[in-house]
Design a protein around this motif. Structure first.
Motif, PDB file in Angstrom:
ATOM      1  N   UNK A   1      -0.263 -16.946   4.726  1.00 53.73           N
ATOM      2  CA  UNK A   1       0.279 -15.603   4.473  1.00 53.73           C
ATOM      3  C   UNK A   1       1.795 -15.598   4.549  1.00 53.73           C
ATOM      4  N   UNK A   2       2.339 -16.191   5.588  1.00 52.78           N
ATOM      5  CA  UNK A   2       3.795 -16.236   5.735  1.00 52.78           C
ATOM      6  C   UNK A   2       4.453 -17.087   4.670  1.00 52.78           C
ATOM      7  N   UNK A   3       3.827 -18.211   4.347  1.00 53.23           N
ATOM      8  CA  UNK A   3       4.380 -19.110   3.336  1.00 53.23           C
ATOM      9  C   UNK A   3       4.439 -18.466   1.969  1.00 53.23           C
TER      10      UNK A   3
ATOM     11  N   UNK B   1      -0.870 -11.960  -1.067  1.00 53.11           N
ATOM     12  CA  UNK B   1      -2.299 -11.854  -0.794  1.00 53.11           C
ATOM     13  C   UNK B   1      -2.588 -10.482  -0.173  1.00 53.11           C
ATOM     14  N   UNK B   2      -3.758  -9.942  -0.463  1.00 58.01           N
ATOM     15  CA  UNK B   2      -4.067  -8.593   0.034  1.00 58.01           C
ATOM     16  C   UNK B   2      -4.038  -8.486   1.554  1.00 58.01           C
ATOM     17  N   UNK B   3      -4.500  -9.525   2.238  1.00 55.92           N
ATOM     18  CA  UNK B   3      -4.461  -9.482   3.698  1.00 55.92           C
ATOM     19  C   UNK B   3      -3.037  -9.402   4.214  1.00 55.92           C
TER      20      UNK B   3
ATOM     21  N   UNK C   1       1.320  -5.993   6.578  1.00 57.93           N
ATOM     22  CA  UNK C   1       2.671  -5.424   6.614  1.00 57.93           C
ATOM     23  C   UNK C   1       2.626  -3.903   6.703  1.00 57.93           C
ATOM     24  N   UNK C   2       1.611  -3.293   6.094  1.00 61.58           N
ATOM     25  CA  UNK C   2       1.460  -1.831   6.111  1.00 61.58           C
ATOM     26  C   UNK C   2       0.521  -1.356   7.223  1.00 61.58           C
TER      27      UNK C   2
ATOM     28  N   UNK D   1       0.817  -1.205   0.000  1.00 55.11           N
ATOM     29  CA  UNK D   1       0.000   0.000   0.000  1.00 55.11           C
ATOM     30  C   UNK D   1       0.854   1.259   0.000  1.00 55.11           C
ATOM     31  N   UNK D   2       1.978   1.204   0.695  1.00 53.80           N
ATOM     32  CA  UNK D   2       2.863   2.375   0.761  1.00 53.80           C
ATOM     33  C   UNK D   2       3.832   2.447  -0.411  1.00 53.80           C
TER      34      UNK D   2
END
Length: 184
Positions: free
Chosen positions: A156-158, A94-96, A101-102, A20-21
């Motif tokens: 998500x981490x994978x 993935x968006x989530x 992260x942001x 996003x950033x």
């Protein structure tokens, strides 16, 4: 395709590849070939674009889940892994995961919208795990809530680990392992 839809498509691409950033409202306007002021006609701000993206992701995930409602739990989980493999194969996150992260730099309304999205995905996992237990495909002693959290975090981490390594093999193995560990 109308300008709003094209802006959402570009926003989705930038979000899942740069974070996003990692892009600006101006980046989207430039890619559309319009002035930034013209983009404000569709979205008051980058945050409004971000909120619209999360809403689209929520709807897309709900539609995806509804189309699979009739399937056995194990097949649902396999299709979940395949969906994330497809995301990763396109060199995206993935968006989530990317919005987590942001998380520290987005507004409170975006944080709330992201939490709704996350909890919706978790609710689907909880229902699917319970279904698998009822079908006697998944172990009956699984702690359902914790297992749903483990699956979400692992996926998500994978996906991020596979992206760093530049390969999806590790993610595919992770997905198979997750499903295998659910089974009776």
């Amino acid at each position: 395709m109308d300008t709003r839809t094209r802006a959402l498509d570009l926003g989705r691409h930038y979000l899942q590849t740069l974070g996003f950033n990692g892009f600006s409202f101006q980046t989207v306007a430039d890619a559309l070939g319009i002035r930034k002021a013209s983009l404000h006609y569709y979205f008051a701000s980058k945050e409004d674009l971000g909120m619209a993206l999360i809403e689209e992701y929520q709807k897309s995930y709900a539609d995806w889940a509804l189309k699979r409602e009739h399937l056995p739990a194990e097949e649902k989980m396999e299709q979940l892994i395949r969906m994330f493999v497809k995301i990763g194969a396109d060199h995206k996150i993935c968006p989530g995961g990317v919005l987590c992260a942001d998380y520290g730099s987005v507004s409170n309304p975006m944080k709330k919208k992201l939490l709704q999205f996350h909890l919706g995905q978790k609710a689907w996992l909880v229902r699917t795990i319970k279904q698998g237990i009822q079908e006697k495909t998944f172990r009956k002693n699984l702690p359902v809530e914790e297992t749903a959290d483990l699956i979400q975090a692992s996926i998500q981490g994978g996906l991020q680990v596979a992206r760093i390594r530049g390969e999806m093999k590790s993610f595919k193995i992770l997905g198979k392992t997750l499903i295998q560990n659910l089974k009776s």
